[in-house]
Design an enzyme around this catalytic site. Structure first.
Site, PDB file in Angstrom:
ATOM      1  N   GLU A 109      60.446 -33.337  14.344  1.00 56.14           N
ATOM      2  CA  GLU A 109      59.127 -34.436  13.823  1.00 56.14           C
ATOM      3  C   GLU A 109      57.804 -34.181  14.140  1.00 56.14           C
ATOM      4  OE1 GLU A 109      61.224 -36.806  11.839  1.00 56.14           O
ATOM      5  OE2 GLU A 109      59.052 -37.158  12.455  1.00 56.14           O
TER       6      GLU A 109
HETATM    7  C1  LIG Z   1      67.914 -29.422  15.014  1.00 53.86           C
HETATM    8  C2  LIG Z   1      66.977 -29.657  14.119  1.00 53.86           C
HETATM    9  C3  LIG Z   1      66.895 -30.755  13.095  1.00 53.86           C
HETATM   10  C4  LIG Z   1      65.841 -31.034  12.073  1.00 53.86           C
HETATM   11  N1  LIG Z   1      65.801 -31.964  11.468  1.00 53.86           N
HETATM   12  C5  LIG Z   1      64.870 -31.880  10.250  1.00 53.86           C
HETATM   13  C6  LIG Z   1      65.125 -32.838   9.260  1.00 53.86           C
HETATM   14  O1  LIG Z   1      65.966 -33.742   9.283  1.00 53.86           O
HETATM   15  N2  LIG Z   1      64.288 -32.869   8.352  1.00 53.86           N
HETATM   16  C7  LIG Z   1      63.358 -31.888   8.133  1.00 53.86           C
HETATM   17  O2  LIG Z   1      62.424 -31.939   7.121  1.00 53.86           O
HETATM   18  N3  LIG Z   1      63.165 -31.057   9.086  1.00 53.86           N
HETATM   19  C8  LIG Z   1      63.926 -31.007  10.174  1.00 53.86           C
HETATM   20  N4  LIG Z   1      63.640 -30.091  11.211  1.00 53.86           N
HETATM   21  C9  LIG Z   1      62.814 -29.295  10.950  1.00 53.86           C
HETATM   22  C10 LIG Z   1      61.676 -29.248  12.161  1.00 53.86           C
HETATM   23  O3  LIG Z   1      60.858 -30.311  11.610  1.00 53.86           O
HETATM   24  C11 LIG Z   1      60.794 -28.082  12.056  1.00 53.86           C
HETATM   25  O4  LIG Z   1      61.497 -27.114  12.672  1.00 53.86           O
HETATM   26  C12 LIG Z   1      59.541 -28.192  12.833  1.00 53.86           C
HETATM   27  O5  LIG Z   1      58.522 -29.085  12.102  1.00 53.86           O
HETATM   28  C13 LIG Z   1      58.796 -26.863  13.140  1.00 53.86           C
HETATM   29  O6  LIG Z   1      58.638 -26.441  12.037  1.00 53.86           O
HETATM   30  P1  LIG Z   1      59.167 -24.904  12.063  1.00 53.86           P
HETATM   31  O7  LIG Z   1      60.469 -24.669  12.764  1.00 53.86           O
HETATM   32  O8  LIG Z   1      58.804 -23.905  10.832  1.00 53.86           O
HETATM   33  O9  LIG Z   1      58.044 -24.150  13.231  1.00 53.86           O
HETATM   34  P2  LIG Z   1      56.830 -23.278  12.837  1.00 53.86           P
HETATM   35  O10 LIG Z   1      55.880 -24.285  11.981  1.00 53.86           O
HETATM   36  O11 LIG Z   1      57.039 -21.951  12.362  1.00 53.86           O
HETATM   37  O12 LIG Z   1      56.118 -23.202  14.339  1.00 53.86           O
HETATM   38  C14 LIG Z   1      56.447 -22.246  15.238  1.00 53.86           C
HETATM   39  C15 LIG Z   1      55.329 -22.592  16.439  1.00 53.86           C
HETATM   40  O13 LIG Z   1      53.878 -22.360  15.925  1.00 53.86           O
HETATM   41  C16 LIG Z   1      53.363 -23.616  16.316  1.00 53.86           C
HETATM   42  N5  LIG Z   1      52.340 -23.933  15.151  1.00 53.86           N
HETATM   43  C17 LIG Z   1      52.778 -24.213  13.756  1.00 53.86           C
HETATM   44  N6  LIG Z   1      51.419 -24.389  13.054  1.00 53.86           N
HETATM   45  C18 LIG Z   1      50.707 -24.577  14.104  1.00 53.86           C
HETATM   46  C19 LIG Z   1      49.183 -25.064  13.939  1.00 53.86           C
HETATM   47  N7  LIG Z   1      48.609 -25.491  12.886  1.00 53.86           N
HETATM   48  N8  LIG Z   1      48.498 -25.450  14.993  1.00 53.86           N
HETATM   49  C20 LIG Z   1      48.821 -25.162  16.337  1.00 53.86           C
HETATM   50  N9  LIG Z   1      50.353 -24.433  16.317  1.00 53.86           N
HETATM   51  C21 LIG Z   1      50.899 -24.306  15.446  1.00 53.86           C
HETATM   52  C22 LIG Z   1      54.489 -24.887  16.377  1.00 53.86           C
HETATM   53  O14 LIG Z   1      53.983 -25.752  17.448  1.00 53.86           O
HETATM   54  C23 LIG Z   1      55.676 -23.960  17.016  1.00 53.86           C
HETATM   55  O15 LIG Z   1      55.108 -23.701  18.492  1.00 53.86           O
HETATM   56  C24 LIG Z   1      64.869 -29.922  12.040  1.00 53.86           C
HETATM   57  C25 LIG Z   1      64.676 -28.695  12.931  1.00 53.86           C
HETATM   58  C26 LIG Z   1      65.657 -28.728  13.926  1.00 53.86           C
HETATM   59  C27 LIG Z   1      65.831 -27.416  14.759  1.00 53.86           C
END
Ligand SMILES: Cc1cc2nc3c(=O)[nH]c(=O)nc-3n(C[C@H](O)[C@H](O)[C@H](O)COP(=O)(O)OP(=O)(O)OC[C@H]3O[C@@H](n4cnc5c(N)ncnc54)[C@H](O)[C@@H]3O)c2cc1C
Length: 566
Positions: free
Chosen positions: A426
């Site tokens: 989220e």
């Molecule tokens: C168990 C689980 C359930 C989930 N359920 C859903 C779902 O139902 N539907 C759905 O669509 N998604 C879902 N997700 C996905 C989840 O919303 C994403 O994992 C999350 O938004 C982070 O994206 P990412 O994993 O690509 O991390 P990244 O975006 O790669 O982030 C990695 C790190 O970099 C930081 N970061 C990234 N961009 C920036 C920025 N611009 N400025 C500062 N810091 C930054 C982040 O805060 C984080 O610390 C789920 C994930 C999990 C693990």
């Protein structure tokens, strides 16, 4: 140790702390007086204690799995879901015209809190549906509403949200799933989504996916994204789930916790989808769902904090070790400190969430922009502080158990594993903090200043009765005001570098305010003792946090990747 629904805490926070009487004083929610609310919460609490809590461990030990392309959910989850759906607990805040009860969000928030404490992995399922209902209520065509909402509200069908793709996580604008217009006005959706919560199940008739995708001629970035409703089975005109759509669950993720909730890789191969909202208006529509879900996820943190506190308290009252007047470890000052921190922070995080829910309800009932701005301001704070509190409290819960905390049988470790993801999904908590100092400060800090006026005004009146506590809260609010003024005047890059400590400092001050309100309502009781503990021991953390918030980005960004590798 069995879970016990914290009904008294809800009653106290709603009546003494967050001003719920304003909500039941509106025409829209006139029938949701405190008596009704207490009756509803008692009923929901019973279901959580008796039906859902006993399933929690099953979800951990017997994870959801995919067998020959079919989802198998943990033992007992189908029955648990049936109890949720038949009790009407999926969507008590849905509008009556959608088949809901139209109860305030404040009531849903308490029910979600209890369901989350009892069985977080299963509670995540109706939480997704609640968000979908709200998005459809606001943005879908009348035909889609008529076909889908009654089934979603009763829980016969379940909802999901599909944003994330391998290259598009926090940066949703990078998504590449395609939507090709078809002659009949529907769209063919093609692409892969990852991490999709409850992408399928074996207990509802249908699963309805809200999918973000791009039209062929869409502009790059978030402005080119549209939202589509893509059902697993395409309903006929009477609402019976018909032929299978061209989509499937490809695989499930193996996770740290939340094993009972299937996290799916979804493949869409020209699946038929229906546009929700306008072409290019996908992010707007999805934000309706995400803001709802952010409150819901913040409350998941509160829920686990509650469950972990109850378990740790029970253990501390039984475990004999060392000499104490009580004979058990609860007599040790450090154990008492941990338990008090757990209880005081759970209270603070819950009060913040309920204050947001009240602001949402007031915004809806009155249409007043100030309430809507208050709800928007509190959204990232509820989400990030609620989930950080869930993690910290669950971690302390392990510590209170000593070695037994590290042993799975006590359940203390499961709380910590399950809640960890709430700070990630989220929108990560870092992204929440950037939202607070970015988008939520585009009003020049107005919504924050209005809230600070309220806090300082209350602290001033409280000075006569509780001078020490009230003065500390007033001073903390004043220093938050100064920091807010400083941040509003700085470059965005500097704000972002201080965003996380600022959000936590803000939450600390809010916690102090809500504890003070509780203490003023019951000056002789446990609420006042807990408030004193919070204000003397936890609130001072805001000072260091706000110093960091104002420190700018230089000290952070001058560190090179090579420095970090050294
Ligand atoms: C168990 C689980 C359930 C989930 N359920 C859903 C779902 O139902 N539907 C759905 O669509 N998604 C879902 N997700 C996905 C989840 O919303 C994403 O994992 C999350 O938004 C982070 O994206 P990412 O994993 O690509 O991390 P990244 O975006 O790669 O982030 C990695 C790190 O970099 C930081 N970061 C990234 N961009 C920036 C920025 N611009 N400025 C500062 N810091 C930054 C982040 O805060 C984080 O610390 C789920 C994930 C999990 C693990």
């Amino acid at each position: 140790m069995p879970y016990r629904a914290p009904l008294e805490d809800f009653r106290r926070i709603l009546t003494d702390v967050v001003g719920y009487e304003q909500v039941s004083g509106t025409d829209l929610y006139a029938e949701a007086g405190m008596e009704t609310v207490e009756a509803v919460l008692t009923e929901a609490g019973k279901m959580c204690e008796e039906v859902l809590a006993p399933l929690n461990r099953n979800g951990d030990l017997d994870p959801a799995r995919l067998e020959n392309g079919r989802m198998r959910t943990p033992r007992g989850f189908a029955e648990g879901y049936k109890a949720i759906a038949e009790g009407g607990w999926v969507a008590i805040s849905a509008a009556p015209e959608s088949g809901g009860m139209g109860l305030p969000m404040a009531v849903t928030t308490c029910v979600n809190d209890m369901m989350g404490s009892a069985c977080l992995a299963l509670q995540l399922n109706p939480l997704m549906t609640q968000g979908q209902i709200e998005a459809l209520e606001h943005h879908a065509s009348d035909e889609l509403k008529a076909l889908y909402l009654p089934k979603l509200v009763t829980g016969e069908w379940q909802g999901t949200m599909n944003l994330t793709e391998p290259q598009a996580g926090s940066d949703v604008g990078a998504l590449s799933t395609r939507a090709e217009p078809l002659e009949d006005g529907t769209y063919a959706i093609t692409g892969q989504k990852i991490y999709i919560t409850w992408g399928d199940n074996d207990f509802t008739e249908n699963v309805c996916h809200l999918v973000l995708a791009r039209l062929p001629d869409a502009v790059p970035g978030t402005k080119g994204i549209s939202l589509f409703l893509v059902p697993r089975n395409i309903p006929d005109a009477d609402g019976n789930p018909g032929v299978a759509n061209d989509l499937k669950v490809v695989s499930l993720e193996h996770k740290l916790g939340m094993h009972g909730s299937p996290t799916c890789v979804m493949q869409y191969d020209g699946a038929r989808g229906w546009l929700v909202g306008k072409e290019g208006g996908g992010m707007r529509a999805m934000f309706t769902m995400m803001n709802n879900a952010r409150l819901g996820v913040g409350v998941q943190g509160v829920a686990i904090a509650e469950a972990a506190t109850q378990a740790a308290l029970a253990y501390a009252q039984e475990r004999r070790q060392g000499r104490t007047p009580e004979g058990t470890i609860i007599g040790h000052a450090d154990v008492r400190r941990m338990l008090a921190t757990m209880r005081a922070d759970t209270f603070a995080a819950r009060a913040i969430a309920l204050a947001q829910a009240v602001a949402i309800d007031m915004g809806r009932a009155t249409g007043e922009a100030d309430w809507q701005a208050r709800a928007a301001l509190l959204t990232p704070i509820t989400k990030a502080f609620g989930t950080d509190t869930g993690i910290a409290v669950a971690d302390m819960g392990v510590q209170v158990h000593g070695g037994m905390g590290y042993i799975e049988e006590t359940g203390a470790a499961q709380f910590l594993r399950d809640v960890r993801v709430t700070a990630i999904y989220e929108g990560t908590n870092g992204i929440q903090a950037m939202d607070l100092v970015g988008r939520k400060m585009m009003d020049g800090g107005e919504a924050a200043y209005r809230l600070l006026d309220e806090i300082e005004g209350f602290a001033e009146t409280a000075r006569g009765q509780m001078p020490e506590l009230a003065t500390r809260v007033w001073e903390a609010a004043e220093s938050l005001r100064e920091t807010t003024e400083a941040l509003v005047a700085t470059e965005v890059a500097d704000r972002f570098a201080g965003a996380v400590p600022y959000l936590r400092g803000f939450a600390r001050v809010l916690g102090g305010y809500f504890h003070l309100r509780a203490a003023m309502a019951q000056p002789e009781g446990g609420a006042a003792r807990l408030a004193r503990f919070y204000i003397e021991r936890l609130l001072p953390e805001h000072t260091g946090l706000l110093v960091q918030a104002r420190a700018g980005s230089d000290a952070v960004m001058q560190i090179t990747a090579d420095d970090l590798a050294a």
